[in-house]
Scaffold this active site. Structure first.
Site: not given
Lengths: 270, 808
Positions: A89, A220, A222
């Site tokens: 990002c 993302h 994560e």
């Protein structure tokens, strides 16, 4: 010896904690390193993760100011040496602004691609939704995506994530650097909204350098590191797995985003 | 320089103070001077002006709050009096964890400057949680806007877009996920929108920091440290502004009283603050901390020392300043955002400041931002400030803690109320009319999908989200990574109920927030509230606050604390926002807005509304009555009738459903409120993007035949809709009977994308959910997207539908 990954904290980064958790889940050592620490202290790490956020308030352009910090010179050196460097990002925006992605084998620092404001009919650029990623034509050259087959769902949340190329030559070479592309839930690449949520060229979600050790990824992973993070309504195999989990124990297993973190861990073992 | 007021008449005092932009009344100045016993300096006068504002002093509401609010239940660790409420979450990973919650409004600033007003609303409420030592893991926003189809539609739509942008800008950049909220439209908010914000965080209990100087300051010298953005003149008089009637003409000049947000700087401050928490633990020192909100440095630092039983000596010129030539009263009372004040041992203060100044290089992140030692804590309970050596504030605790006494009579509404109880809609839509009826109901401003709003909000940052906005009756997060604990949150309040009956609006705000948390399978732990009302100098408006508080208190007592039912469900933090009233003479619908926080030991067992399996039974709980708010219709309601449930029955029903959820006997659950069974079933059969592929067949013959079919479908009598495995239906029904819960097993989950309504053998309606979804999902886009003209036409349609008795 556990490989050690530096998670770079810039002023305005805000995904450090969950990025560290995902690295640790993949069996890696992870430490948060501040932007203003001695740049040489970064040399001792095996890999680097630039997390999401709004570094320097997205002033000028997202990532533009962080890209000019001394620590980025160290990252460029380590990237040339082959160390994995991963921007997620805002981290991807920094890598693109610094020229580390797409990188230039000739060694010039010319900016070949940029991340432009999302283009979504009738609305302001910032947007967030779950998207599906599939390997692009350049996936086999990139250490994060080599061998990837199944579609990986994960959330995107950004206002400037539309990959654009500077010239026709770069446009021609983009496919070979395209590690991850947006797709439909069944895995067919799709450039139309909402599957590609930002108007990105070639449905590009993640673009690597030519050597494949530096990856700029807008969504993302994560935030998809455990099954619990996958929404109940999600289509596809990961949604089915999520709907079958009725206890925290069953949901605290690895989510789709971990595929990319494990790829990093495997690359660091070699 | 002092304001020459001693010996003058109150009116002369007011005139004198008014020259400096001060807003207290003559009588209040008289009381302030009586407390101090001499003329006030300009900084002292500003300090009184802020401290005695409605916003800070609760001068109109204090007595009512004291009368009604229940005593705090025993599981509450800290309640009102601190910057945020604190309750225990129990032991997780060998550590006692706490939930820290705060709730506030930022109504007037958002009306005047929507982006900045909403953003600083979020920015202010998260500070209240951070300063307690807790990491903020979510915010909720309860938004009330005017009629997007009404005469003020252009302004209303601008405010909608600005407020959503402000909420998004702040939370997204700060890295705090949006965990939920609600949006309601009502013409009563045309001149005065409501932006209520809730923040919640978690902390190990041992890390909780009090909003007061610690006792340790009696044994060693303590310094006062100001951290954050350099002080400027922004927001001077913000608290006083919030305590005024919004005047169209004054709005422009009040823009200076709206603070400016900086989530980027705040993110850096927060990261440094987390390092400070570790530092505090390593050094084993007692500290105090408060965020700077209303009244700026003067408000926060005086409260910090006085609350601990101390005083302060402050050197105002030591305050980092962002503008040249600031006057001492601006430094003292400016409401510059992104600041905290700490009390730390003097011997360690320089090391403490280095966390911000060196580790986080604050001055290079934002010009002149810093952590600075600005003064010291004194044993003597006097608040003194010097400006380059001159004593400019010298006020004893006794003088500054004196509260203004203002007459605030309370009167009930006249018997008829503002709107007479109306007749119900006459007609059944009948036959082919049902589809259009359902479409217009569900695509109305107050029933349509909120996705166009929350697609601007990051719900995933921090990686703790489990149930996101739009996915369940309540939001749910996994606050401690790796642990099975879930925290459920919901914020509720129906403006139409406030308009109809403030007492019941209070009751129903509590019960709906609780029901939403229970529908997610979580056990309610505590509440927070924000009471948004009109002009307290109008006895009827204050009577509305009185009635709503009474309703809330009675609901809290009836439901009870879940750990100890004999104790009332506690309200641990809150805020009162008055003067929500425009100069045109329009007061907002009385708006008690309540947030509920609940816990579930295993978040994987949480319930969602989404239909799970064809063949499941559907149970509706709660007595169905002919009641509805017009929130199912448009934002310009002409009729409605407020539900008046039996409180003891409510408590039985809520507890019984929670017991069923905890026993694992339910496949899914939804709360039944705004929009009635029609809206509840629709949300169970669809998600944000599509139909689930399951529908329902319900038979109204299961109910007493006192309601027409459309009245039944719209009835907003509180309840739940439960999805039950056929193998468990006997057990579930038996449990509900035993608990004396009013319920009916109304039908089955069916394959496909339709809701079929029968009465015995008669099929009354078959609703095509795909067609409804197409309209429901797009409606709010017309407010938030650029092609904004597109919504106006549809708006007129929905308005027409609602006005003509909902038939078409």
């Amino acid at each position: 010896m556990t490989a050690r990954v530096a998670v770079l904290k810039f002023p305005g980064s805000n995904c450090e904690a969950e990025s560290v958790r995902a690295l640790v889940r993949a069996g890696l050592g992870a430490e948060v390193v501040r932007w203003n620490e001695r740049p040489e202290s970064l040399l001792e790490y095996d890999a680097y993760l630039l997390p999401g956020g709004f570094s320097y308030q997205d002033r000028v352009r997202a990532g533009a100011i962080a890209a000019r910090l001394p620590v980025l010179e160290v990252l460029a050196t380590r990237a040339r040496e082959g160390a994995p460097v991963w921007g997620i990002c805002n981290g991807a925006q920094i890598l693109v602004e610094s020229g580390l992605v797409p990188g230039d084998p000739g060694g010039s620092e010319a900016i070949g691609i940029a991340l432009a404001p999302n283009r979504i009919a009738d609305r302001d650029p910032y947007y967030t939704r779950w998207v599906y990623l599939v390997p692009g034509p350049g996936a086999e050259r990139c250490l994060f995506t080599r061998g990837l087959t199944e579609p990986l769902p994960m959330p995107m949340a950004h206002g400037e994530g539309r990959f654009v190329t500077a010239d026709a030559a770069m446009a021609r070479s983009l496919p070979e650097r395209l590690a991850l592309a947006y797709a439909r839930p069944d895995g067919r690449p799709e450039t139309a909204f909402p599957w590609t949520p930002n108007g990105s060229a070639l449905a590009a979600a993640g673009v690597a350098n030519a050597a494949g050790n530096v990856l700029a990824l807008m969504p993302h992973p994560e935030r998809a590191q455990v099954l619990a993070q996958v929404p109940e309504w999600l289509e596809g195999a990961w949604g089915d797995r999520r709907r079958r989990g009725h206890t925290a124990e069953a949901l605290e297993v690895e989510g789709p985003g971990m595929v990319l973190f494990h790829a990093l861990a495997r690359a660091l073992q070699r | 320089m002092k304001l020459a007021m001693m010996g003058r008449t109150p009116e002369e005092m007011r005139t004198e103070a008014g020259k400096h932009g001060l807003r207290l009344t003559g009588e209040e100045w008289r009381q302030a001077l009586a407390a101090v016993g001499r003329d006030l300096t300009l900084p002292e006068a500003f300090l009184y002006d802020v401290s005695w504002s409605e916003h800070c002093s609760y001068k109109s509401s204090r007595a009512l709050l004291k009368t009604h609010l229940p005593p705090l239940a025993s599981h509450v660790l800290l309640g009102p009096g601190e910057d945020a409420g604190v309750v225990s979450l129990g032991l997780w990973g060998g550590e006692e964890w706490t939930l820290v919650v705060a709730h506030e409004s930022h109504n007037h600033p958002s009306q005047v400057l929507p982006v900045e007003g909403a953003a600083t609303g979020v920015g202010g409420i998260v500070r209240d949680v951070y300063c307690m030592g807790a990491d903020v893991i979510g915010v909720l926003d309860a938004l009330r806007f005017g009629d997007p189809s009404g005469p003020n539609r252009e302004r209303v739509r601008g405010i909608v877009r600005g407020v959503v942008q402000g909420v998004a800008e702040y939370g997204n950049a700060l890295g705090v996920p949006n965990a939920g909220g609600d949006v309601a439209f009502h013409e009563g908010f045309d001149d005065n929108c409501l932006v209520n914000v809730v923040a919640f965080g978690v902390a190990p209990r041992r890390r909780i920091i009090r909003s007061r100087v610690p006792e340790a300051a009696r044994a060693e010298e303590y310094a006062l440290v100001l951290v954050g953005k350099p002080t400027d003149a922004t927001g001077l008089g913000g608290a006083s502004f919030a305590s005024q009637i919004l005047d169209e003409e004054e709005a422009a000049e009040n823009r200076g009283a709206v603070q400016i947000h900086d989530p980027f700087l705040k993110r850096v401050l927060v990261e440094a603050t987390k390092d400070a928490w570790r530092w505090i633990e390593e050094h084993q020192v007692a500290v105090g901390c408060k965020d700077l909100g209303a009244g700026g440095l003067g408000g926060a630092s005086s409260e910090l020392v006085f609350a601990g039983g101390f005083g302060a000596e402050i050197e105002l010129e030591q305050v980092p300043q962002g503008l040249p030539d600031l006057a001492p009263h601006e430094v003292l009372c400016g409401e510059t955002q992104e600041r905290f004040v700490w009390a730390v041992p003097k011997r360690l203060a320089a090391e403490f400041c280095a966390i911000w100044n060196e580790r986080y290089d604050l001055a290079r992140t934002y010009p002149n931002a810093a952590a600075a030692i600005i003064g010291r804590v004194t044993e003597e309970r006097v608040y003194r400030c010097r400006w380059h050596g001159d004593l400019v504030v010298d006020l004893s605790a006794a003088a500054l803690e004196t509260l203004p006494q203002v007459p605030r009579p309370v009167a009930p509404r006249s018997e008829a109320g503002p709107i007479a109880d109306p007749p119900p809609p006459r007609e059944d839509p009948g036959g082919a009319g049902w589809q259009a009826w359902a479409e217009s109901r569900l695509a109305a401003w107050n029933a349509s999908s909120r996705a166009a709003v929350y697609r601007f909000y990051d719900a995933e940052v921090q990686g703790l989200a489990f149930l996101r906005p739009g996915e369940a009756a309540a939001g749910m997060v996994r606050p401690i990574p790796g642990e099975s604990l879930g925290v459920a949150v919901s914020v509720d309040g129906n403006p139409d109920y406030g308009r109809l009956d403030p007492y019941w609006a209070g009751v129903l705000a509590v019960t709906e927030a609780v029901r939403n948390v229970v529908a997610a399978g979580a056990r309610p732990l505590c509440l927070t509230d924000c009471l948004n009302f009109g002009n307290p100098e109008d006895p009827v408006a204050l009577g509305e606050l009185d009635a709503a508080l009474r309703g809330m208190a009675e609901a809290c007592a009836a439901i009870g604390a879940f750990a100890r039912p004999e104790e009332a469900l506690p309200i641990v933090s809150g805020n009162v926002s008055l003067y929500n009233f425009s100069s045109a003479g329009r007061s907002i619908p009385p708006s008690p807005i309540v947030a509920c926080f609940g816990v579930i030991d295993d978040y994987g067992r949480a319930l969602t509304p989404r239909l799970k399996e064809a063949g499941s039974y559907l149970i509706v709980t709660g007595a169905r009555e002919r009641v509805w708010g017009s929130t199912t219709g448009d934002a310009s309601p002409t009729r409605g009738r407020v539900p008046k449930p039996d409180l003891a029955a409510e408590a039985r029903e809520i507890r019984a459903v929670l017991a069923l959820a905890e026993a694992g006997l339910l496949r899914g659950a939804n709360d039944l409120a705004d929009g009635g069974l029609l809206a509840a079933l629709f949300t169970m059969a669809t998600d944000e993007e599509r139909c689930v592929g399951l529908g329902a067949r319900i038979d109204l013959a299961e109910f007493e035949q006192t309601l027409a079919a459309h009245e039944f479908l719209l009835s907003e009598s509180p309840g739940f809709v439960l999805e039950v495995d056929p193998e468990r239906i006997d057990q579930v029904e038996g449990h509900l009977h035993a608990a004396e819960v009013d319920f009916a097993t109304v039908g089955l989950v069916t394959p496909g994308t339709a809701i079929t309504v029968l009465r015995g053998d008669d099929q009354l309606a078959e609703l095509d959910l795909v067609r409804i979804h197409a309209r429901w999902s797009r409606r709010l886009e017309s407010l938030l997207y650029h092609n904004r003209g597109a919504g106006l036409e549809g708006a007129a349609d929905a308005r027409h539908d609602a006005r003509d008795g909902a038939s078409r």
